[in-house]
Design a protein around this motif. Structure first.
Motif, PDB file in Angstrom:
ATOM      1  N   GLY A   1       0.806  -1.206   0.000  1.00 32.34           N
ATOM      2  CA  GLY A   1       0.000   0.000   0.000  1.00 32.34           C
ATOM      3  C   GLY A   1       0.845   1.265   0.000  1.00 32.34           C
TER       4      GLY A   1
ATOM      5  N   GLU B   1       0.301   6.022   0.428  1.00 32.37           N
ATOM      6  CA  GLU B   1      -0.584   7.141   0.713  1.00 32.37           C
ATOM      7  C   GLU B   1      -0.893   7.860  -0.591  1.00 32.37           C
TER       8      GLU B   1
ATOM      9  N   ASP C   1      -8.182   3.654  -3.079  1.00 34.39           N
ATOM     10  CA  ASP C   1      -8.134   3.582  -1.620  1.00 34.39           C
ATOM     11  C   ASP C   1      -6.928   2.747  -1.213  1.00 34.39           C
ATOM     12  N   SER C   2      -6.031   3.354  -0.417  1.00 34.99           N
ATOM     13  CA  SER C   2      -4.830   2.632  -0.003  1.00 34.99           C
ATOM     14  C   SER C   2      -4.266   3.281   1.253  1.00 34.99           C
ATOM     15  N   ARG C   3      -3.547   2.500   1.992  1.00 35.02           N
ATOM     16  CA  ARG C   3      -2.798   3.008   3.138  1.00 35.02           C
ATOM     17  C   ARG C   3      -1.602   2.102   3.348  1.00 35.02           C
TER      18      ARG C   3
ATOM     19  N   THR D   1      -4.158  -2.040  -1.510  1.00 27.91           N
ATOM     20  CA  THR D   1      -4.703  -1.005  -2.390  1.00 27.91           C
ATOM     21  C   THR D   1      -5.946  -1.516  -3.092  1.00 27.91           C
TER      22      THR D   1
END
Length: 452
Positions: free
Chosen positions: A407, A409, A439-441, A446
């Motif tokens: 993942g 930001e 959407d990912s962190r 992801t």
């Protein structure tokens, strides 16, 4: 198409019968001559177009159809002879069209009812001569009979005559046979149009239905005079105009198919050139890197990675060029991501709804997005599992690519170092037109979602 055409024809027929006389009836030799000329020209033109179709298909149905239409065209042309004042020509103009029209209608009904079958190659060359031979025989026989045939003045002009007042049984029999033939052909062609993707068949059904209704009006209110124009003539001309529209659609589809075939052949040629040229050179460059890797290992590694990406893209383009233009979206997406999974040893989880459709431009963009998202998951995220979902919900159609990678930001990546892959996916999604969301962190994988 059949229902509205038949509905209009039935309304006209009911209006004629309810009125007890011909609707739009008036004496106009010029108008009648114009309609007869239009009908004859359209019948001959459509039969010529069906002749070209027969030469391609070799179908018995097309053979019978072109011969039936040709006889109808000659019959309509023969009606013009009734305007002449010579007794022999007048008799020919009165008695030549009915047998030709009966024969043409029976051939069209046979084309609709007989099982599909191919004819021999030699038969294709002799499709038209029998028509000329039959017409010639009829003409010779009628000219030989000459004054022994009843004239129009002896039969009555037919104006306002009910069915029971017809003075010649032969004309009534001809009307009954043509009515029955057109009605049977209308039903049979309509059923076939539902089972086969044939543009011409879709128009033959309603055209024959109008022809049957026109014959019904002629049967109820027979006319032996060429000077009168009325509602039956309008329905008959409508029959021929529908045939003309069907032939036009057939021609349009034929040339579209020719263009698609030319494009497909060009794609195959490009694929061969790419396989024998670019792919071979890239593979050679990649193999030669091993010899110079000791000089600058880091740079050689970067070049090798770029070579791998170039080979991967070239292989994808090669597959895309060889893919059918109408391949379903689900199949195209599955093929693209499975190539990546096999090359990088990634586990795939596919949930693809085969009913989700997209045009060719959208399909190309969505496949590229799915491929780019899966490649990013493997190369940058180190993912071991990638999930692809394609479906439709209350908000529209969607494509979702998720992974279990490291993942990142998205906000920081977009602001500081926008990757070209993300920009490309976003632009492709916008061009669908559609929306793009990522959407990912860090450490959470992801998920890329496109809706259109």
């Amino acid at each position: 198409m059949v229902v509205p055409v038949v509905a209009i024809g039935v309304l006209v027929t009911v209006a004629v019968v309810a009125a007890g006389e011909r609707v739009l009836e008036y004496r106009s030799p010029a108008s009648h001559l114009v309609l007869e000329t239009i009908d004859a020209c359209v019948a001959v033109l459509v039969s010529y177009l069906v002749y070209g179709r027969f030469q391609r298909s070799g179908s018995r149905q097309d053979l019978l159809l072109l011969q039936g239409l040709a006889f109808l065209g000659v019959a309509n042309a023969g009606l013009v002879l009734t305007l002449a004042r010579s007794n022999s020509v007048e008799a020919l103009g009165l008695w030549l069209p009915p047998p030709l029209r009966v024969l043409g209608t029976l051939l069209i009904a046979a084309a609709a009812l007989l099982p599909a079958r191919s004819v021999r190659t030699t038969t294709r060359r002799w499709a038209l001569p029998p028509i000329a031979g039959v017409v010639l025989v009829f003409v010779v026989v009628l000219l030989w009979l000459g004054d022994r045939l009843p004239r129009a003045s002896e039969l009555g002009d037919g104006v306002g005559l009910p069915l029971a007042s017809s003075t010649h049984a032969g004309l009534l029999v001809a009307q009954v046979v043509t009515l029955t033939g057109f009605a049977a052909a209308a039903v049979a062609f309509t059923i076939q149009a539902r089972e086969r993707d044939d543009v011409l068949l879709r128009w033959l059904g309603p055209a024959c239905a109008l022809g049957a209704l026109a014959r019904l009006i002629y049967l109820i209110f027979p006319s032996n005079g060429a000077d009168w124009f009325y509602s039956g003539d309008v329905l008959r001309t409508g029959c021929y105009l529908l045939l003309l529209i069907g032939a036009g659609r057939e021609i349009s589809r034929y040339w579209s198919a020719q263009a698609e075939a030319a494009v497909a052949e060009d794609r195959r040629r490009m694929a061969r050139e790419m396989h024998d040229g670019i792919l071979q050179e890239l593979a050679y460059i990649r193999s030669e890197l091993a010899a110079v890797a000791s000089v600058d290992e880091a740079r050689a590694g970067r070049i090798a990675a770029a070579g791998d990406r170039a080979l991967d893209e070239a292989r994808h383009l090669l597959v895309a060029l060889g893919r059918a233009a109408d391949e379903p979206l689900a199949d195209a997406v599955e093929r693209a991501v499975e190539q990546i999974a096999q090359r990088y040893g990634v586990a795939l989880r596919l949930e693809l709804d085969a009913s989700v459709a997209a045009d060719s431009a959208q399909r190309h963009a969505l496949v590229r997005i799915a491929r780019e998202a899966a490649l990013n998951a493997v190369r940058h995220g180190g993912a071991e599992r990638v999930g692809i979902r394609l479906g439709e919900d209350g908000e529209g159609r969607y494509l979702e690519v998720s992974d279990d990678g490291t993942g990142f930001e998205p906000e920081r990546r977009t602001a500081k170092e926008p990757g070209f892959g993300l920009i490309s996916m976003r632009e492709r999604a916008a061009a669908l037109p559609g929306t793009f969301r990522i959407d990912s962190r860090p450490g959470g994988g992801t998920e890329v979602t496109v809706r259109w």
